[in-house]
Enzyme design. Sequence first.
Site, short mmCIF file in Angstrom:
data_model
loop_
_atom_site.label_atom_id
_atom_site.label_comp_id
_atom_site.label_asym_id
_atom_site.label_seq_id
_atom_site.Cartn_x
_atom_site.Cartn_y
_atom_site.Cartn_z
N THR A 35 0.70 -1.09 0.13
CA THR A 35 0.07 0.11 0.00
C THR A 35 0.86 1.37 0.03
OG1 THR A 35 -0.12 0.05 2.53
CG2 THR A 35 -2.03 -1.20 1.30
N ASP A 36 0.22 2.22 -0.50
CA ASP A 36 1.10 3.69 -0.43
C ASP A 36 0.54 4.61 0.71
OD1 ASP A 36 -1.66 4.65 -1.40
OD2 ASP A 36 -0.96 4.81 -3.35
N ALA A 37 0.86 5.63 0.63
CA ALA A 37 0.61 6.97 1.55
C ALA A 37 -0.85 7.05 1.70
CB ALA A 37 1.40 8.19 1.36
#
Length: 132
Positions: free
Chosen positions: A14-16
């Site tokens: 996952t990303d920010a």
Amino acid sequence: MIVRLQITVRYVETDAMGVVHHSAYVPWLEAARVEWLNRMGVPYTEVERQGLAFAVVELGLTYRHPARFGDQVEVETWLEEVSSRALRYRYRVWKEANLLAEGFTRHLCQEASGKAQRIPTDLLNRLKAHSQ
């Protein structure tokens, strides 16, 4: 032959923004493709033992909906095209009934040095028998 591979989204994917980063889909496609070959009865290790590789030469993905950490997704794959030197797989990534992404990869059969190589006849025939 269509193969469906279950994947649980890991936090590292996952990303920010809390959604699966676009780059995380590429390993999922690879895992599904390897599973497709396994279920066809040709483990990728067998291809490598023959001194061959199916190098990715083209990849396309369209993202429709996000996936998030902990989601259970399913990668659906099938062999769409087979030629004497190349393969083209198609993919759909699902979360339940929601289509998250769809795309393709194209592969060139190569020998260890990277030179294009014809797919051996016996392997080619097996691949053709399982293509869509």
